[in-house]
Scaffold this motif. Structure first.
Motif, PDB file in Angstrom:
ATOM      1  N   LEU A  45       0.815  -1.212   0.000  1.00 46.09           N
ATOM      2  CA  LEU A  45       0.000   0.000   0.000  1.00 46.09           C
ATOM      3  C   LEU A  45       0.848   1.262   0.000  1.00 46.09           C
ATOM      4  O   LEU A  45       0.390   2.329  -0.409  1.00 46.09           O
ATOM      5  N   ASN A  46       2.085   1.147   0.468  1.00 46.43           N
ATOM      6  CA  ASN A  46       2.970   2.309   0.442  1.00 46.43           C
ATOM      7  C   ASN A  46       3.255   2.773  -0.977  1.00 46.43           C
ATOM      8  O   ASN A  46       3.672   3.905  -1.200  1.00 46.43           O
ATOM      9  N   SER A  47       3.048   1.898  -1.935  1.00 47.22           N
ATOM     10  CA  SER A  47       3.200   2.319  -3.326  1.00 47.22           C
ATOM     11  C   SER A  47       2.011   3.148  -3.778  1.00 47.22           C
ATOM     12  O   SER A  47       2.055   3.778  -4.827  1.00 47.22           O
ATOM     13  N   ARG A  48       0.939   3.118  -2.971  1.00 46.14           N
ATOM     14  CA  ARG A  48      -0.215   3.971  -3.217  1.00 46.14           C
ATOM     15  C   ARG A  48      -0.171   5.124  -2.232  1.00 46.14           C
ATOM     16  O   ARG A  48       0.023   4.938  -1.036  1.00 46.14           O
ATOM     17  N   CYS A  49      -0.372   6.327  -2.698  1.00 48.11           N
ATOM     18  CA  CYS A  49      -0.369   7.501  -1.827  1.00 48.11           C
ATOM     19  C   CYS A  49      -1.768   7.740  -1.252  1.00 48.11           C
ATOM     20  O   CYS A  49      -2.747   7.157  -1.696  1.00 48.11           O
ATOM     21  N   GLY A  50      -1.843   8.604  -0.240  1.00 49.63           N
ATOM     22  CA  GLY A  50      -3.116   9.088   0.260  1.00 49.63           C
ATOM     23  C   GLY A  50      -3.967   8.083   0.991  1.00 49.63           C
ATOM     24  O   GLY A  50      -5.172   8.294   1.148  1.00 49.63           O
ATOM     25  N   VAL A  61       0.887  12.021   0.899  1.00 48.90           N
ATOM     26  CA  VAL A  61      -0.406  12.370   0.336  1.00 48.90           C
ATOM     27  C   VAL A  61      -0.302  12.334  -1.190  1.00 48.90           C
ATOM     28  O   VAL A  61       0.793  12.472  -1.746  1.00 48.90           O
ATOM     29  N   CYS A  62      -1.415  12.120  -1.862  1.00 49.20           N
ATOM     30  CA  CYS A  62      -1.405  12.085  -3.333  1.00 49.20           C
ATOM     31  C   CYS A  62      -1.396  13.492  -3.912  1.00 49.20           C
ATOM     32  O   CYS A  62      -1.986  14.421  -3.341  1.00 49.20           O
ATOM     33  N   LEU A  63      -0.740  13.640  -5.042  1.00 50.19           N
ATOM     34  CA  LEU A  63      -0.771  14.884  -5.808  1.00 50.19           C
ATOM     35  C   LEU A  63      -1.747  14.692  -6.965  1.00 50.19           C
ATOM     36  O   LEU A  63      -1.611  13.743  -7.728  1.00 50.19           O
ATOM     37  N   PRO A  64      -2.731  15.555  -7.103  1.00 52.77           N
ATOM     38  CA  PRO A  64      -3.748  15.357  -8.141  1.00 52.77           C
ATOM     39  C   PRO A  64      -3.246  15.767  -9.512  1.00 52.77           C
ATOM     40  O   PRO A  64      -2.187  16.389  -9.659  1.00 52.77           O
ATOM     41  N   ASP A  65      -4.010  15.400 -10.507  1.00 54.75           N
ATOM     42  CA  ASP A  65      -3.746  15.857 -11.866  1.00 54.75           C
ATOM     43  C   ASP A  65      -3.832  17.378 -11.896  1.00 54.75           C
ATOM     44  O   ASP A  65      -4.661  17.986 -11.222  1.00 54.75           O
ATOM     45  N   SER A  66      -2.957  18.026 -12.666  1.00 54.55           N
ATOM     46  CA  SER A  66      -2.892  19.491 -12.691  1.00 54.55           C
ATOM     47  C   SER A  66      -4.175  20.130 -13.211  1.00 54.55           C
ATOM     48  O   SER A  66      -4.415  21.320 -12.989  1.00 54.55           O
ATOM     49  N   VAL A  89      -6.754  19.078   1.869  1.00 54.32           N
ATOM     50  CA  VAL A  89      -6.899  17.797   1.178  1.00 54.32           C
ATOM     51  C   VAL A  89      -8.369  17.466   0.946  1.00 54.32           C
ATOM     52  O   VAL A  89      -9.246  17.962   1.652  1.00 54.32           O
ATOM     53  N   TYR A  90      -8.602  16.651  -0.061  1.00 53.53           N
ATOM     54  CA  TYR A  90      -9.962  16.155  -0.275  1.00 53.53           C
ATOM     55  C   TYR A  90      -9.915  14.667  -0.544  1.00 53.53           C
ATOM     56  O   TYR A  90      -8.910  14.114  -0.980  1.00 53.53           O
ATOM     57  N   ASP A  91     -11.043  14.023  -0.238  1.00 49.76           N
ATOM     58  CA  ASP A  91     -11.147  12.572  -0.309  1.00 49.76           C
ATOM     59  C   ASP A  91     -11.825  12.154  -1.607  1.00 49.76           C
ATOM     60  O   ASP A  91     -12.903  12.632  -1.936  1.00 49.76           O
ATOM     61  N   ASN A  92     -11.168  11.271  -2.349  1.00 47.68           N
ATOM     62  CA  ASN A  92     -11.743  10.706  -3.561  1.00 47.68           C
ATOM     63  C   ASN A  92     -11.711   9.192  -3.408  1.00 47.68           C
ATOM     64  O   ASN A  92     -10.680   8.564  -3.617  1.00 47.68           O
ATOM     65  N   HIS A  93     -12.858   8.616  -3.003  1.00 44.32           N
ATOM     66  CA  HIS A  93     -12.957   7.176  -2.761  1.00 44.32           C
ATOM     67  C   HIS A  93     -11.909   6.708  -1.738  1.00 44.32           C
ATOM     68  O   HIS A  93     -11.213   5.719  -1.928  1.00 44.32           O
ATOM     69  N   GLU A  94     -11.787   7.499  -0.647  1.00 49.89           N
ATOM     70  CA  GLU A  94     -10.893   7.194   0.469  1.00 49.89           C
ATOM     71  C   GLU A  94      -9.417   7.200   0.086  1.00 49.89           C
ATOM     72  O   GLU A  94      -8.575   6.610   0.762  1.00 49.89           O
ATOM     73  N   ILE A  95      -9.108   7.871  -1.006  1.00 48.92           N
ATOM     74  CA  ILE A  95      -7.729   8.218  -1.356  1.00 48.92           C
ATOM     75  C   ILE A  95      -7.643   9.730  -1.261  1.00 48.92           C
ATOM     76  O   ILE A  95      -8.432  10.444  -1.870  1.00 48.92           O
ATOM     77  N   TRP A  96      -6.673  10.223  -0.491  1.00 47.14           N
ATOM     78  CA  TRP A  96      -6.623  11.643  -0.174  1.00 47.14           C
ATOM     79  C   TRP A  96      -5.617  12.369  -1.062  1.00 47.14           C
ATOM     80  O   TRP A  96      -4.489  11.908  -1.253  1.00 47.14           O
ATOM     81  N   TYR A  97      -6.059  13.538  -1.576  1.00 48.21           N
ATOM     82  CA  TYR A  97      -5.267  14.331  -2.509  1.00 48.21           C
ATOM     83  C   TYR A  97      -5.020  15.722  -1.942  1.00 48.21           C
ATOM     84  O   TYR A  97      -5.912  16.341  -1.339  1.00 48.21           O
ATOM     85  N   LEU A  98      -3.805  16.209  -2.165  1.00 51.58           N
ATOM     86  CA  LEU A  98      -3.447  17.555  -1.742  1.00 51.58           C
ATOM     87  C   LEU A  98      -3.882  18.547  -2.822  1.00 51.58           C
ATOM     88  O   LEU A  98      -3.418  18.470  -3.958  1.00 51.58           O
TER      89      LEU A  98
END
Length: 443
Positions: free
Chosen positions: A181-186, A311-316, A393-402
């Motif tokens: 899971l560490n390979s997945r952010c957020g 934390v995940c970085l979202p698409d620009s 941050v916001y939650d997208n299907h329990e994956i968190w994005y900055l």
């Protein structure tokens, strides 16, 4: 008012004599009472045994299979791409539907780890988390899961065509699961390595009292100037890099003078590191607060865990509509110009449109395309001094994005507009919350 006791004569209420019962604890009564006590103790032991021995525990599996009705796309190789995220959510929803409809009620969560090409479709690697009685073995649970999956594939059509011979299910321990899971952010995990679900907390930072739970915001960091203590928040975006606000380093840009800590308390910290390098955005303008972004490199990498995670970085191209629920966290003051808090606090706020934020009674046109407004116009929930540089941050299907960086200039900075009160957040209505939107092409 005082009350006097009523006096009654003995004649009015003649004394009644009661016969004393004899031999209450006779042999038969005593035997029955003893048996009852033994039965109660036996039931109690049975209940305790049920909850201790039969208590559920977590089972983790690595699932690998091939989908034959989907072609692999190059963008699936980037985990932060919109295409990878959407496809992963589709697969995870399918798995959730399969196991939740089975009636077992034991399925907890699934996470897609990797999508890879195959000449006949696409290979999928994912983690599955279940809860079963602790008396079950991993092999018994594996057979149950496979049976449910195969029965579902026969019974109802699925969005993905799974090639049955390719399906493998391998039991893994929580350490292996955590590493995957560490390979997945957020992703947020509890200390017992269970997924921490998102919830809509309405507690405040300013004038609030609710502190974050351990592992709730594992990417939150505290930037501290040696000898001066906590200055700003920051977000962990890899095991060696932090994202924060450029204005946090106005007083001192020497990385040797800074330390960073992780955990829900500043003292004692869960993890502490020194800084090796500080990079200020080349187009940062302190007068307008545009591009108020900085990167800080850790002197030594951190190991990801349930309390330290990126934390995940979202698409620009991400655009959050107004009134989207987002969270801000930090160690800042909970009252205007108050002291820094030792324990991490959280607040749920909502995005505000740029048009509203640029009204004359708010920021009077100061919000640029590189900024994002969030908060409440009535000022009921707020961030404050010390929350600068921290995550939005916001939650997208329990994956968190900055999606934003705390942009709270020091109170001593002179405002450039009558609409400002010396800092970008204020507790007085109307609230004027603003977060600098990170320029993702800068990384």
């Amino acid at each position: 008012m005082m009350y006097q006791p009523l006096e009654c004569s003995q004649a009015d209420y003649p004394q009644v004599e009661y016969q004393r019962r004899q031999k209450f604890w006779g042999p038969i009564s005593l035997s029955l009472f003893t048996l009852a006590i033994i039965a109660i103790i036996g039931i109690a032991i049975g209940i305790v045994t049920h909850f201790v021995v039969e208590d559920d525990k977590s089972f983790y599996y690595l699932a690998s299979f091939k989908a034959t009705n989907i072609k692999y796309r190059e963008c699936y190789g980037m985990r932060t791409s919109k295409q990878f995220i959407e496809r992963s959510h589709q697969i995870e929803r399918m798995m959730s539907r399969i196991f939740q409809h089975s009636g077992e009620g034991r399925f907890i969560k699934s996470h897609v780890i990797k999508l890879s090409p195959d000449q006949n479709g696409m290979n999928i690697l994912m983690v599955l988390v279940f809860r079963f009685p602790s008396t079950d073995s991993a092999e018994q649970v594996r057979k149950k899961i496979e049976r449910i999956l195969y029965q579902s594939l026969k019974r109802e059509p699925m969005p993905l065509t799974i090639h049955k011979p390719s399906f493998t299910l391998t039991s893994i321990d929580n350490k292996k699961m955590r590493n995957l899971l560490n390979s997945r952010c957020g992703i947020r995990m509890t200390p017992s390595y269970m997924p921490l679900p998102s919830f809509a907390s309405t507690e405040r930072i300013v004038q609030g009292s609710e502190a974050a739970l351990e592992g709730e915001w594992p990417w939150q960091a505290s930037l501290q100037l040696v000898g001066a203590g906590h200055q700003c928040g920051a977000s962990l975006i890899s095991n060696t890099w932090l994202l924060t606000a450029a204005h946090c380093f106005r007083r001192n840009k020497d990385p040797n003078r800074w330390i960073v800590t992780f955990g829900i308390t500043i003292t004692p910290p869960t993890v502490q590191r020194s800084l090796r390098k500080i990079i200020i955005h080349e187009n940062y303008h302190k007068e307008t607060n545009e591009n108020d972004i900085a990167l800080a490199q850790l002197a030594t990498r951190v190991e990801f865990s349930n309390v330290v995670q990126r934390v995940c970085l979202p698409d620009s191209s991400i655009k959050l509509p107004p009134k989207t629920g987002v969270f801000v966290t930090g160690f800042g003051s909970i009252v205007d110009d108050g002291p820094t808090q030792n324990k991490l606090r959280q607040a749920r706020v909502e995005t505000i449109s740029t048009e509203v934020c640029n009204r004359k009674d708010v920021y009077d046109g100061m919000i640029t395309s590189g900024m994002l407004c969030a908060g409440f116009m009535e000022g009921k929930v707020d961030a404050c001094k010390g929350d600068s540089g921290g995550p939005l941050v916001y939650d997208n299907h329990e994956i968190w994005y900055l999606v934003g960086i705390g942009d709270l200039p020091d109170p001593g900075i002179e405002p450039t507009s009558p609409a400002l009160t010396g800092r970008f957040f204020t507790t007085e209505p109307p609230g004027k919350p603003v977060y600098g939107l990170a320029a993702m092409n800068y990384y």
